[in-house]
Each structure stands twice: as C-alpha cells, then as structure tokens.
Design an enzyme around this catalytic site. Structure first.
Site, PDB file in Angstrom:
ATOM      1  N   SER A  28      75.066  39.224  35.778  1.00 17.56           N
ATOM      2  CA  SER A  28      74.074  38.890  35.519  1.00 17.56           C
ATOM      3  C   SER A  28      72.491  39.294  35.983  1.00 17.56           C
ATOM      4  O   SER A  28      71.372  39.274  35.817  1.00 17.56           O
ATOM      5  CB  SER A  28      73.722  37.225  35.524  1.00 17.56           C
ATOM      6  N   HIS A  87      76.811  39.560  29.047  1.00 11.92           N
ATOM      7  CA  HIS A  87      76.337  38.545  29.693  1.00 11.92           C
ATOM      8  C   HIS A  87      76.437  37.221  29.270  1.00 11.92           C
ATOM      9  O   HIS A  87      75.583  36.870  28.438  1.00 11.92           O
ATOM     10  CB  HIS A  87      75.016  38.769  30.427  1.00 11.92           C
ATOM     11  N   GLU A 123      74.218  38.264  26.232  1.00 11.65           N
ATOM     12  CA  GLU A 123      73.015  39.297  26.239  1.00 11.65           C
ATOM     13  C   GLU A 123      73.910  40.837  26.221  1.00 11.65           C
ATOM     14  O   GLU A 123      74.683  40.758  27.092  1.00 11.65           O
ATOM     15  CB  GLU A 123      72.283  39.283  27.423  1.00 11.65           C
ATOM     16  N   ASN A 161      67.089  35.804  32.590  1.00 19.15           N
ATOM     17  CA  ASN A 161      66.783  35.967  33.950  1.00 19.15           C
ATOM     18  C   ASN A 161      65.407  36.345  34.643  1.00 19.15           C
ATOM     19  O   ASN A 161      64.819  35.892  35.372  1.00 19.15           O
ATOM     20  CB  ASN A 161      67.940  36.151  35.124  1.00 19.15           C
TER      21      ASN A 161
END
Length: 593
Positions: free
Chosen positions: A427, A448, A460, A498
């Site tokens: 991540s 991800h 992702e 993120n």
C-alpha cells in the site's frame, strides 16, 4: 437576545438558501425568503412545493401539514421585508462585498435584538461582524448541502459574538433536528477545512494525469465508503466556490495543500463550474442536472479479446488477515489457490480463518454450505513458496517491509514458471523496487486490495514504467472476474486512496493540536457534514496509529511537501505505544477484550 426565533428571514434563494428555508418552514417557523431575482424566488417556491409533495407521497407528512408549510413561506425582493425577523440568515454569493452590502443594509432594517447570521463557509465572520453596527449579534450558521438532508450545522463565533446569540441559534439548530457543532472563526471551519484540502489534492492528482476522473472517484467511494467521489463532489459544490474557499484557507494557513490547484482556476475562468453550468470535471445533460453524459474523456469499453494471459491458478504468499482474505476472494471466484506461509502450520491456520469467514457467510445466507465446501476445496495450504511452481498468478501479502518483499520476489523469480504474473499488495512501497529484484520486471505489477478483502470492492492496479501491456490487461481482467473494481494508477507513494486519505487524517490531527475543535466535534462534523462512514479519529484508531504514521512518512518523503509532515501528536502517541484499538488506546480509550 431572549426573543424566540420564530420569524426567520433567509436572504439569497439559491440552492442552499432554498434548502434552509424548507428546513425552517417544515419545522414550523415563519420564513421570509428574500432575493433580488424574482425568478430565483419563484424557483424557491416551486422547489418547496415539489419537495413537500414528495414527502406526502412517501407518507412522511400529511397534505394538511404540506399546505401549512407552504403557507409559512413568503418571498420578497426587498430587504425591508426582514424588518420583523428574529433571525436573518444571509446566503448570498461568497464575496465580502456582497455580504457586507447585505449586513450594512440590514443594520437599518431589523430590530437591535435581531440576530444576523452568515452562511459563509470561507469568509471571515469577524470581518463581517466588525462592519456591522451591532457586531455582538453577528455569527456564522453554516448548513451543509442539501440542507434538508444533512444533519450538521456549524455555529461559528467571532471574538465579538454575544454568548446569548450563540445559545439561541444553537437551540434553534437542535429544534430543527440538526446537530450543532460550535467552532471558532477560521476559513473552512471544521468540515470544509478538512474536506476542501482533500478535494484540492484530488483535483491536482487529476491535473497531473496520474489517474482518470472516473478512477479517482471510484477509488474514494469504494476504498473509503464515501457517498461521492471528490471530482463529482467538486462539480456539485461548484468549482468556483471551491476555489474561493481554498483561496481563503490558503491566505490564512499558507499551506501548499490549500493553494488551489491551477485546474480549478482554469475551469472557473472558462465558466466550467460544475453541475450548475452543465460542465465541470464531468459533462451533464443540462445545467443544474445530475445526469452525467459521455464526453471526449469518457473511457471506452475494453476491446473484445484484449491481449492478456490465461490465469487458472493463483498463489497467495502470506498467512495474515490480508493474505487469507485475498485467497478467499480468488477461491470464491473459482480459481485454484495455493496459500503459502512460512510453515505448514501457519498455512493451515490461515485456511482455518478462511473456513470461519465462509461459515459466517453461510450463516448469513450469502452462500450455500455446498459452495463453502467447494471454495475450501480449491485452497491448498503449503509451507513453502516451492508450491508456486505452476501458478499463473502469484500475489504476495507479507509484511510491509521492502527488504522482506524484495527477498520474496527474488525467490518467486526462481520458482515461478515463465509467463507467470507476479503481484504485490503493498500500500506504500515502490512496486518497481520489487520488480527490480527479479529478472522479469515486465511481469511485476501492484494489486492493492483493501481490508477486509472479501468485502471491499476496490483493487488499485499499480503499473510501473517496466510493466508490460499484457500483464496490465491480465490483472485488470482477473480483477473484474473476482468481482472487484480495478482502478489504474502509477507507481508512486499512496497510489490514489492513501495519497488522498492520509493528508486529510493528518490535517484532522493538526486541528486538535491547535485546540480548534475536539475529537468528538471533528468526527461528528465529517460524518454529519460530509457523509463519511467514520470520523477521522475513529478511522485512525481502526487503521492503527503506527500504520498511519508509516504511511504519512512515506508520503512526506516522496512528495517533500511540508504540509504532509506527520502531525507531532501522532508521533507522540505512537512513541507512547498508543496505537489505536489494537492496544486499547489511541486517540480514544477502548475496553480491553
């Protein structure tokens, strides 16, 4: 200031003013709607008629209550109509000149005891109050759009505001069925102060062509459970309004995260301000509608038979919650799965965790007992990566440590057959660093998943500069087959989710450090005002403060923006071992299990 707030004037009958008028009229208040535009006043009446008609259809109110509500709403074009109001709420465009003109005119119209409230979300309440003959009666009353549905109301005091005025409007907000949060006077207040920084970063991400508008919005909706993606939300709010708010925030904070992304200026000056004009980040069927229509940027459906590799078997490396969840997802989708851990015992423990998860699904009626057994039968636990020799796709879900991952990829390079796709679930670490640990970097990609993998729909897909088109197409196809939503992004820190989520969380911590608002008020503001499923401090304690700090450090190191530096309070809590729910204490304390 002891006068009950029974008669209330709303100045400015745009979308927000009309919504506030509806809330007040439905709560039994006499509402005086004022707008210089007769068309806006007529539209406000039509909107109230339509919304109350829908409420009758849904049996939320009776026809008699509807007629009473409509009778309590009267419209005028002159501020003199506010003469008998106990409270005036100004909701004119976000401009000091426009708002000051209203407040100066009201000084000569209303009684000395009348409270004057501004609906601004960006301008200084103190500055507006200072221009009034009675600054003690001026405050901010910030509703959220759509006002009838959103529960949050920010009550904004300046240093000049009378406590009696604050008490009166706070009581009114509660009587309206809203949740008032008391905040001080600074641009953005709590909810928008956090929201607009996040929206600005999303606009900058899109402007940099890092990801498509559709992928950015899908990532935040599916990865964070948000009701809308950031770019769609900017279109709803108005790109020009967002730019005004950000300009005001930047003027005070000088934080580069608040400096409006250049694309916001370009869109604003071109008149492409979102839904209200029919075009912003997206194109709409007509001005004022929410119907998105295809345009030149709309992704085209993938061509039939897009080049990719056949994937029949999948290897998952790891024995933790994420590895187990990913193995469960692939097995449910019909893939043969090899689940490899550092020992046979750890692999069996991971499979047992999957068995419990599937049993819960059976108990809840989400799958049959036969499907559970068939899924479990497709999972082969192994105590060594040697079992990956024949898999078509190898997915690692081991510790978030670059040395560990590089060693694992070097091993996979030796074990996996030629043509196997090698994927990392990192991540925050660079995917290309994992790829360079192999002799076949073109076969390495990021996948991800989000925790818990069986429930979260987002993946992702992280492509490095070395990843081949064939591998990218393969992983997108596999992601769709396992009933997840793939979004494409490049190999940089934080990817989409993120990179947008953690600066927002970090800014929430800074608000507490600065004693601007409490944990509870900030969490309430984001849940009630932004529609977030969890407040930032609830989420931080769930994610883990140590994990959050690590991601913040990676983002700060990658982008070198001072605004991304981890908040000192976060570092202090981690140093003290207060890591969130898993330790029983983070920003809040939790009962020990």
């Amino acid at each position: 200031m002891d006068t009950p707030l029974h008669t209330i004037a709303v100045v400015g009958l745009g979308t927000m003013g009309t919504g506030i008028a509806e809330v007040l009229a439905r709560a039994g208040r006499e509402v005086i709607g004022i707008d210089v535009s007769d068309a806006a006043a007529r539209q406000a009446v039509v909107a109230l008629e339509a919304s109350t008609a829908r409420a009758v259809e849904r049996e939320r109110i009776t026809e008699e209550e509807r007629q009473n509500t409509l009778a309590r709403f009267r419209t005028f074009s002159d501020l003199q109509a506010a003469a008998d109001a106990d409270l005036v709420i100004e909701v004119v465009p976000e401009s000091y000149e426009a708002k000051q003109q209203v407040f100066r005119a009201l000084d000569s119209v209303v009684r000395p005891g009348t409270i004057l409230a501004t609906g601004t979300n960006a301008l200084s309440v103190t500055r507006l109050a200072a221009d009034s003959e009675h600054p003690e009666r001026v405050l901010g009353l910030h509703f959220f759009n759509p006002a009838p549905a959103m529960k949050l109301v920010e009550v904004v005091s300046s240093v000049l505001t009378s406590p009696h005025a604050v008490e009166a409007v706070t009581a009114l907000a509660r009587e309206l069925g809203k949740e008032p949060v008391a905040v001080g006077d600074r641009p953005g207040f709590v909810a928008d102060g956090l929201l607009f920084g996040y929206l600005n970063q999303a606009a900058a991400m899109y402007e940099a062509k890092y990801a498509s508008r559709e992928d950015i919005d899908a990532a935040m909706k599916l990865g964070c459970g948000l009701p809308m993606g950031p770019l769609a939300l900017l279109d709803l709010i108005g790109i020009d309004t967002a730019r005004t708010v950000l300009e005001a925030m930047y003027a005070e904070s000088h934080d580069r995260l608040h400096a409006p992304a250049p694309i916001l200026k370009q869109f604003s000056e071109a008149g492409l301000t979102g839904r209200k004009t029919g075009r912003g980040f997206y194109s709409y069927a007509a001005p004022g509608t929410s119907d998105v229509v295809p345009d030149a940027l709309t992704p085209q459906p993938a061509a039939e038979g897009a080049a990719g590799r056949e994937v029949r078997s999948v290897g998952v490396a790891g024995s933790g919650t994420m590895a187990s969840g990913i193995a469960e997802v692939f097995a449910k989708a019909g893939y043969d799965v090899v689940l490899a851990a550092r020992s046979p015992e750890k692999a069996e423990t991971a499979k047992a965790r999957i068995a419990k998860s599937l049993a819960r699904s059976v108990d809840k009626g989400r799958m049959t007992a036969e499907a559970r057994e068939a899924t479990l039968a497709r999972i082969a636990p192994a105590g060594s990566l040697d079992a990956f020799a024949e898999v078509d796709l190898a997915v690692e879900a081991v510790a978030e440590d670059l040395d560990v991952k590089q060693q694992l990829f070097a091993t996979l390079d030796k074990i996996c057959k030629e043509g196997a796709v090698l994927a990392t679930t990192t991540s925050s670490l660079p995917v290309v660093a994992c790829a360079r640990a192999t002799s076949r970097p073109q076969d390495v990609i990021g996948m991800h998943f989000f925790n818990p993998a069986p429930a979260m729909k987002l993946v992702e897909v992280v492509r490095t500069v070395l990843t081949s088109d064939e591998v990218h197409a393969t992983v997108r196809a596999v992601t769709t087959k396992i009933k997840k939503h793939p979004v494409d992004c490049g190999d940089r820190a934080g990817f989409i989710v993120n990179a947008l989520l953690f600066p927002y969380l970090n800014n929430a911590i800074k608000m507490v450090e600065e004693h601007y608002a409490t944990l509870d008020d900030i969490d309430a503001a984001m849940k009630l005002g932004g529609g977030y499923p969890m407040g930032p401090f609830e989420l931080l304690d769930v994610v883990g403060l140590d994990v959050s700090l690590a991601i913040e450090k990676v983002l700060h190191r990658e982008f070198r923006d001072p605004g991304l530096a981890p908040a000192p309070l976060l570092e202090h809590l981690v140093a003290a071992g207060c890591l969130g729910r898993k330790t029983g204490r983070g920003f809040r304390e939790y009962a020990r299990r």
